[in-house]
Every structure is written in structure tokens, then in C-alpha cells.
Design an enzyme around this catalytic site. Structure first.
Site, PDB file in Angstrom:
ATOM      1  CG  LEU A  19     -22.837  -2.328  -2.530  1.00 25.03           C
ATOM      2  CD1 LEU A  19     -22.316  -3.559  -1.803  1.00 25.03           C
ATOM      3  CD2 LEU A  19     -24.340  -2.441  -2.766  1.00 25.03           C
ATOM      4  N   GLY A  59     -17.057   1.024  -3.662  1.00 28.78           N
ATOM      5  CA  GLY A  59     -17.882   2.236  -3.743  1.00 28.78           C
ATOM      6  C   GLY A  59     -19.210   2.057  -4.443  1.00 28.78           C
ATOM      7  CE1 TYR A 114      -3.211  -2.862   0.170  1.00 32.70           C
ATOM      8  CE2 TYR A 114      -3.561  -2.427   2.487  1.00 32.70           C
ATOM      9  CZ  TYR A 114      -3.841  -3.151   1.354  1.00 32.70           C
ATOM     10  OH  TYR A 114      -4.771  -4.179   1.407  1.00 32.70           O
ATOM     11  N   GLY A 134     -23.953   4.435  -3.106  1.00 37.74           N
ATOM     12  CA  GLY A 134     -25.002   5.252  -3.692  1.00 37.74           C
ATOM     13  C   GLY A 134     -24.483   6.437  -4.476  1.00 37.74           C
TER      14      GLY A 134
END
Length: 353
Positions: A213, A211, A55, A215
Site C-alpha cells: 500500500l 509495502g 527482531y 505504491g
């Protein structure tokens, strides 16, 4: 937050784990802001932080290490190795040579003398599992690692690792970290039952399906500026990729379910993953303080059977909507030479020029 057991390890973890993938140049480059986010998560009751050497090329581990000064003993600290860390072909994978060095590098960046949960980021089909599990066992016996786990391992790899440890007297995988969300339910068929069978804890990643889920993405609209798909829009982050149309069509249905349950789509999605009895904790990966605050309440929200039944009607158990969400494909699928017999040469076939 009410703590749960990490399988049969004896360690208790918060229902939400703070994922650190967005800390550093890959997401939030403001180190001080990242540290504030980490401190807020700990103050809210989160006691697990998950990062990885890859990361932001190690920067995420450095940020986590800086944030934990004076609080290290209060946290179950997890990191991972496997992915390439340089152009050197030996700075990747799960060989003894690399695992030992990668662990030492992570300890230095995290500024700690031990890692609570050291995970294999992906299966390494080019390295004998005996080699890998022996190296991990040595790290545990040296006190540098407390527990070992896997990430995105198919069920058959988990079973092979467990058998290897049993035969050879090595430490066992104590956890698995698979992708899991309303849109990615394939692990319900095999990985989750396998983890239960072997007493492994489960920390699930991408509960908001990158992302989808949240909206924020709407049919007929471009992705919002600053969103992941808006920033990248290529490869696996291609906005108009396989399954996108169906996901966009299902989001309003899920928002209606969330409203009827008295919550929002984000909380519904996170709570869904925590409703599975095999799941110990779900990993949230906020890039901003606002995103963190919007997810903290999910750790205590419970979905009733009627709500879970409605979700099952929209996305059936065991189904993964988009093939691009299958996070690991074995070499038997990815490599052509593993699927086809080589064409015979002219000499072997007896052909005459």
C-alpha cells in the site's frame, strides 16, 4: 498528535506507534541512524515504541534502549516474546520458564527496570494458559511489567485468556496487536469487536501490508531494488504470491481515492486503520528517515465517510485478500494429525499378510 486511550488501561498513546522491527540487521544495520529515527519520531509526538526480542535477535531492543537514555519516562515501551531465540527448544513459547527469562533478557537489552507493555507475540497452543497468565501476573506484581497484552491472537484465544484471568485472579490482557490494513480486514469480523467488549486497546501492525500500500509495486514491473520483496522474494515475501495480482490491480484505484481525498496512498492507508473506533494506534515501521517523514502526517489526517465508503467498495469490510496475510493458523489447520484419524495398523484391522 492527539492522544488516544489504550482501551480502558488509563494509558494515553499517540495515534502512531514507532515499530522497531527494521532496526538492526533485519533492516537498517546503522545503529546511529536508527537512533536518529527514534529521536525524530519522539520529537514529532510519538510516545509509543514497539519492539520484540526476536527482531534482529535482540539487536532492535538494544538500539531502542540506547535511544531512550534520558527519555525513558516519556515513552510507553512495548516489547514481545514467544518466537525462538536459539536452537534450544525451551527458548521459545509462553511457558513460565521461558517468559520469566525472556523478560529478564529484554529488560537487560532495553537497559530499563520495567516494560510498560509486555506482549505474547503469538498464541502458544502447547502451554496451558493458566501457566502463561500466572507468570505474567508475577512479572506485574514484581514491578518488571506494567501491563500485558497479546499479538495476533484470534478472538477465541483472547476470550479464553480473559476467562482464565477472571477465574484465577490473574492480570488481564490489556491490549491486542493484530495485522490490519485496507487489504487485510479479517479482524473486523471478530477480533476488534472482542477487544471492545473486554476494554482492550488495539495497536495494529502492517497498516501498509508489507509495502503493497505504498505504491512502489506496479503491475508488470519487477519490485524496486532495495524493497522488501526485491531483497527477499521467497516464502511469505514472494513477490508473485497469492493475491498479488489483485493487490496490484487495486492499488491504482486506491491512489485515485487518495487523490480525491487530497492525500497520498500511504497517508490514506494509515488513516484508514485509525478510522476504526476500536483502534488505539497504528504501528509504522520505517527503515529510513525518509520513510518516517513520509508517514508522520497520517497521525492527524482524518478520512470522511465518503472516502471510507469508496474504500469499502474496493475492499469490502471483513475481507482479507490473500491467505498468506493470515498471520496465525491454529494447529488444527496446520497439523495433519489434528485433521485426520490415523490409519489403522495391520494388526488392529485384522489384515493378514
Amino acid at each position: 498528535m492527539e492522544l488516544r486511550y489504550l482501551g480502558r488501561s488509563g494509558i494515553r498513546v499517540s495515534p502512531l506507534t514507532l515499530g522497531a522491527m527494521s532496526f538492526g540487521s533485519m533492516g537498517n544495520a546503522d545503529r546511529e541512524d536508527c537512533i536518529r529515527i527514534i529521536h525524530r519520531a519522539l520529537d514529532a509526538g510519538i510516545n509509543v515504541i514497539d519492539t520484540a526480542d526476536v527482531y534482529s535477535a535482540g539487536e532492535s531492543e538494544e538500539i531502542v534502549g540506547a535511544a531512550l537514555k534520558g527519555r525513558r519516562d516519556d515513552v510507553v515501551l512495548a516489547t514481545k516474546s514467544f518466537n525462538p531465540m536459539s536452537r534450544d527448544p525451551n527458548t521459545r513459547g509462553s511457558s513460565r520458564r521461558w517468559i520469566v527469562r525472556a523478560c529478564e533478557d529484554s529488560l537487560r537489552r532495553l537497559d530499563t527496570d520495567h516494560i510498560d507493555l509486555y506482549q505474547l507475540h503469538r498464541p502458544d497452543e502447547n502451554t496451558d494458559l493458566d501457566e502463561t497468565m500466572a507468570a505474567l501476573s508475577d512479572l506485574v506484581r514484581q514491578g518488571k511489567v506494567r501491563l500485558v497484552g497479546s499479538s495476533t491472537f484470534p478472538a477465541e484465544h483472547i476470550v479464553e485468556a480473559q476467562w482464565t484471568s477472571e477465574r484465577r485472579g490473574f492480570v488481564r490482557l490489556r491490549s491486542e496487536q493484530p495485522p490490519y490494513s485496507i487489504f487485510v480486514r479479517g479482524i473486523e469480523r471478530d477480533v476488534l469487536p472482542t477487544c471492545v467488549r473486554y476494554g482492550m486497546g488495539v495497536l495494529v501492525w502492517s497498516p501498509l501490508n508489507a509495502g503493497w500500500l505504498t505504491g512502489k509495486y506496479r503491475a508488470g514491473e519487477a519490485p524496486p531494488e532495495g524493497s522488501r520483496f526485491g531483497r527477499i522474494d521467497r516464502g511469505v515475501w514472494k513477490y508473485e504470491g497469492p493475491g498479488s495480482e489483485r493487490k496490484l490491480a487495486l492499488v491504482p484505484q486506491l491512489e485515485k481515492v487518495a487523490g480525491e481525498a487530497g492525500t497520498d496512498l500511504i497517508t490514506l492507508s494509515l488513516a484508514f486503520t485509525l478510522a476504526h473506533p476500536a483502534v488505539s494506534s497504528t504501528i509504522i515501521g520505517p527503515r529510513t528517515m525518509e520513510q518516517l517523514e513520509g508517514q508522520l502526517t497520517a497521525g492527524e489526517f482524518r478520512l470522511d465517510d465518503a472516502t471510507l465508503d469508496r474504500i469499502d467498495e474496493i475492499v469490502p469490510p471483513g475481507e482479507t485478500i490473500a491467505r498468506s496475510d493470515v498471520a496465525y493458523e491454529p494447529q488444527a489447520i496446520r497439523r495433519l494429525d489434528r485433521r485426520r484419524v490415523p490409519a489403522p495398523s495391520a494388526a488392529r484391522s485384522g489384515a493378514v499378510r
